[in-house]
Design a protein around this motif. Structure first.
Motif, mmCIF file in Angstrom:
data_model
loop_
_atom_site.group_PDB
_atom_site.id
_atom_site.type_symbol
_atom_site.label_atom_id
_atom_site.label_comp_id
_atom_site.label_asym_id
_atom_site.label_seq_id
_atom_site.Cartn_x
_atom_site.Cartn_y
_atom_site.Cartn_z
ATOM 1 N N SER A 7 0.743 -1.340 -0.146
ATOM 2 C CA SER A 7 0.093 0.135 0.162
ATOM 3 C C SER A 7 0.848 1.171 0.086
ATOM 4 C CB SER A 7 -0.846 0.121 1.251
ATOM 5 O OG SER A 7 -1.966 0.943 1.114
ATOM 6 N N ASP A 8 0.283 2.364 -0.439
ATOM 7 C CA ASP A 8 1.148 3.547 -0.321
ATOM 8 C C ASP A 8 2.393 3.678 -0.739
ATOM 9 O OD1 ASP A 8 -1.062 5.307 1.261
ATOM 10 O OD2 ASP A 8 -1.100 3.232 2.128
ATOM 11 N N ILE A 9 2.653 3.215 -2.104
ATOM 12 C CA ILE A 9 3.871 3.347 -2.797
ATOM 13 C C ILE A 9 4.303 4.606 -3.376
ATOM 14 C CG2 ILE A 9 4.886 2.590 -5.096
ATOM 15 C CD1 ILE A 9 2.684 0.242 -4.798
ATOM 16 N N HIS A 10 3.517 5.563 -3.459
ATOM 17 C CA HIS A 10 3.548 7.138 -3.557
ATOM 18 C C HIS A 10 4.906 7.341 -4.618
ATOM 19 C CE1 HIS A 10 0.600 8.827 -1.109
ATOM 20 N NE2 HIS A 10 0.703 7.912 -0.202
ATOM 21 N N GLY A 11 4.930 6.810 -5.510
ATOM 22 C CA GLY A 11 5.999 6.975 -6.705
ATOM 23 C C GLY A 11 7.231 6.742 -6.193
ATOM 24 N N GLY A 35 -3.652 1.086 -3.021
ATOM 25 C CA GLY A 35 -3.801 2.460 -3.505
ATOM 26 C C GLY A 35 -2.683 3.365 -3.179
ATOM 27 N N ASP A 36 -2.738 4.514 -3.550
ATOM 28 C CA ASP A 36 -1.647 5.584 -3.414
ATOM 29 C C ASP A 36 -0.510 4.856 -4.171
ATOM 30 O OD1 ASP A 36 -3.558 7.572 -2.646
ATOM 31 O OD2 ASP A 36 -2.405 7.684 -0.472
ATOM 32 N N VAL A 37 -0.694 4.597 -5.550
ATOM 33 C CA VAL A 37 0.421 3.955 -6.510
ATOM 34 C C VAL A 37 1.446 5.545 -6.597
ATOM 35 C CG1 VAL A 37 1.155 3.394 -8.518
ATOM 36 C CG2 VAL A 37 -0.935 2.442 -7.482
ATOM 37 N N ASN A 62 -6.524 8.307 -2.128
ATOM 38 C CA ASN A 62 -6.830 9.456 -2.524
ATOM 39 C C ASN A 62 -5.914 10.413 -3.318
ATOM 40 O OD1 ASN A 62 -5.441 9.017 -0.147
ATOM 41 N ND2 ASN A 62 -5.492 11.058 0.424
ATOM 42 N N HIS A 63 -4.396 10.019 -3.224
ATOM 43 C CA HIS A 63 -3.510 10.621 -4.026
ATOM 44 C C HIS A 63 -3.704 10.317 -5.516
ATOM 45 C CE1 HIS A 63 -1.216 12.506 -1.188
ATOM 46 N NE2 HIS A 63 -1.651 11.688 -0.213
ATOM 47 N N ASP A 64 -4.114 9.283 -5.930
ATOM 48 C CA ASP A 64 -4.321 8.586 -7.158
ATOM 49 C C ASP A 64 -5.462 9.516 -7.709
ATOM 50 O OD1 ASP A 64 -2.430 6.500 -7.024
ATOM 51 O OD2 ASP A 64 -3.859 5.213 -6.008
ATOM 52 N N TYR A 114 -9.797 -1.813 1.261
ATOM 53 C CA TYR A 114 -10.256 -0.306 1.470
ATOM 54 C C TYR A 114 -8.970 0.371 1.451
ATOM 55 C CZ TYR A 114 -14.565 -2.517 2.994
ATOM 56 O OH TYR A 114 -15.666 -3.266 3.278
ATOM 57 N N HIS A 115 -8.956 1.412 0.584
ATOM 58 C CA HIS A 115 -7.537 2.180 0.810
ATOM 59 C C HIS A 115 -7.507 2.732 2.159
ATOM 60 C CE1 HIS A 115 -4.516 4.983 0.185
ATOM 61 N NE2 HIS A 115 -5.138 5.886 0.523
ATOM 62 N N ALA A 116 -8.772 3.466 2.606
ATOM 63 C CA ALA A 116 -8.593 4.226 3.901
ATOM 64 C C ALA A 116 -9.466 3.509 5.163
ATOM 65 C CB ALA A 116 -9.147 5.566 3.878
ATOM 66 N N GLY A 147 -4.988 0.721 4.022
ATOM 67 C CA GLY A 147 -3.774 1.522 4.071
ATOM 68 C C GLY A 147 -4.133 2.804 4.572
ATOM 69 N N HIS A 148 -3.427 3.990 3.984
ATOM 70 C CA HIS A 148 -3.730 5.379 4.063
ATOM 71 C C HIS A 148 -2.969 6.055 5.138
ATOM 72 C CE1 HIS A 148 -5.801 9.025 3.299
ATOM 73 N NE2 HIS A 148 -6.642 8.953 4.350
ATOM 74 N N SER A 149 -2.678 5.399 6.347
ATOM 75 C CA SER A 149 -2.298 6.155 7.365
ATOM 76 C C SER A 149 -0.736 5.870 7.334
ATOM 77 C CB SER A 149 -2.804 5.359 8.900
ATOM 78 O OG SER A 149 -2.196 4.020 9.023
ATOM 79 N N HIS A 150 -0.026 4.945 6.567
ATOM 80 C CA HIS A 150 1.176 5.027 6.526
ATOM 81 C C HIS A 150 1.961 4.374 7.826
ATOM 82 C CE1 HIS A 150 1.732 7.517 2.768
ATOM 83 N NE2 HIS A 150 0.636 7.030 2.643
ATOM 84 N N VAL A 151 0.937 3.679 8.655
ATOM 85 C CA VAL A 151 1.606 2.916 9.712
ATOM 86 C C VAL A 151 1.118 1.724 9.923
ATOM 87 C CG1 VAL A 151 1.148 2.974 12.359
ATOM 88 C CG2 VAL A 151 1.240 5.456 11.264
HETATM 89 ZN ZN ZN Z 1 -0.938 7.181 1.129
#
Ligand code: ZN
Length: 243
Positions: A7-11, A35-37, A62-64, A114-116, A147-151
């Motif tokens: 999750s949350d790869i963020h580029g 999500g958040d690729v 959400n960033h995607d 779920y993403h969040a 995912g989403h919280s990055h924790v």
């Molecule tokens: Zn994220």
């Protein structure tokens, strides 16, 4: 089924490549991405390509949705909005098309994805037992991945009891057979739980065991890429602290 959950790869291509290398060694049946690729990091196109190639299922974060224009940028922090704008400028049409058809929630093998959060798949940060309680009430499945919280986190509600949550560290293995669960693998590309290594999760849906994993990666390489792209320096700096 053995599933690797990212999750949350963020580029962050450097982090994603390291994770995919470690994932491949364990030969999971499938790999899923919550999500958040893209967003924050300097390699959105490479990350989209790698996720398309390696993941059987991918959600929108959400960033995607910011990059595809589905969410307005004024709902984001300044750094996030700048990064989303930059990503919109460099993203290839084909990658954008692929991002545009992703949805923030899904279901696979009887698991909620779920993403969040199950209550709000796009925005809600599930970081307290109280919120987890409400999310467990809302989820139709026994076990959901968020995912989403990055924790890296786990929330557990044994039958007839209230939910409790715990931070999860690399090497933690849990028996998730009894009760209801919300599991967060942590973030591949921008961990915020104090461990700068890329985070992911390995879930065995036959033995019902969940293993939190961390993969070391070339953080300096990812930072250099962010700086060369002239993205906000804070996005580079935070990577080395995992914050
Ligand atoms: Zn994220």
């Amino acid at each position: 089924m053995l599933v690797a959950i990212l999750s949350d790869i963020h580029g962050n291509r450097h982090a994603l490549e390291a994770v995919l290398e470690d994932v491949a060694k364990l030969e999971p049946t499938e790999t899923w991405c919550l999500g958040d690729v893209v967003g924050y990091g300097a390699d959105p196109n490479a990350c989209v390509e790698l996720v398309r190639r390696h993941c059987e299922l991918t959600l929108a974060g959400n960033h995607d949705l910011a990059v595809t224009g589905e969410l307005p940028l004024d709902e984001f922090s300044r750094g996030a909005a700048l990064a989303a704008q930059w990503t919109q400028e460099v993203i290839e049409p084909d990658a954008l098309d692929w991002l545009s058809q992703l949805r923030p929630q899904g279901e696979r093998a009887g698991l909620g994805l779920y993403h969040a959060s199950p209550r709000d798949p796009v925005w809600e940060y599930v970081v307290s037992a109280l919120l987890a309680e409400l999310c467990l009430d809302a989820q139709p499945q026994r076990l959901s991945l968020v995912g989403h919280s990055h924790v890296a986190l786990s929330f557990w509600r044994p039958e007839g009891e209230v939910a409790s949550g715990e931070r999860r560290y690399g090497g933690d293995i849990l028996d998730v057979a009894p009760g209801e669960w919300l599991l967060n693998p942590g973030s591949v590309g921008q961990p915020r739980d104090g461990d700068p290594r890329a985070a992911w999760l390995l879930l065995d849906t036959e033995r019902w065991s969940a293993a939190w994993m961390r993969s070391p990666y070339d953080i300096k390489g990812a930072q250099t890429a962010i700086r060369e792209a002239r993205l906000p320096d804070s996005l580079a700096e935070r990577l080395q602290y995992g914050q």
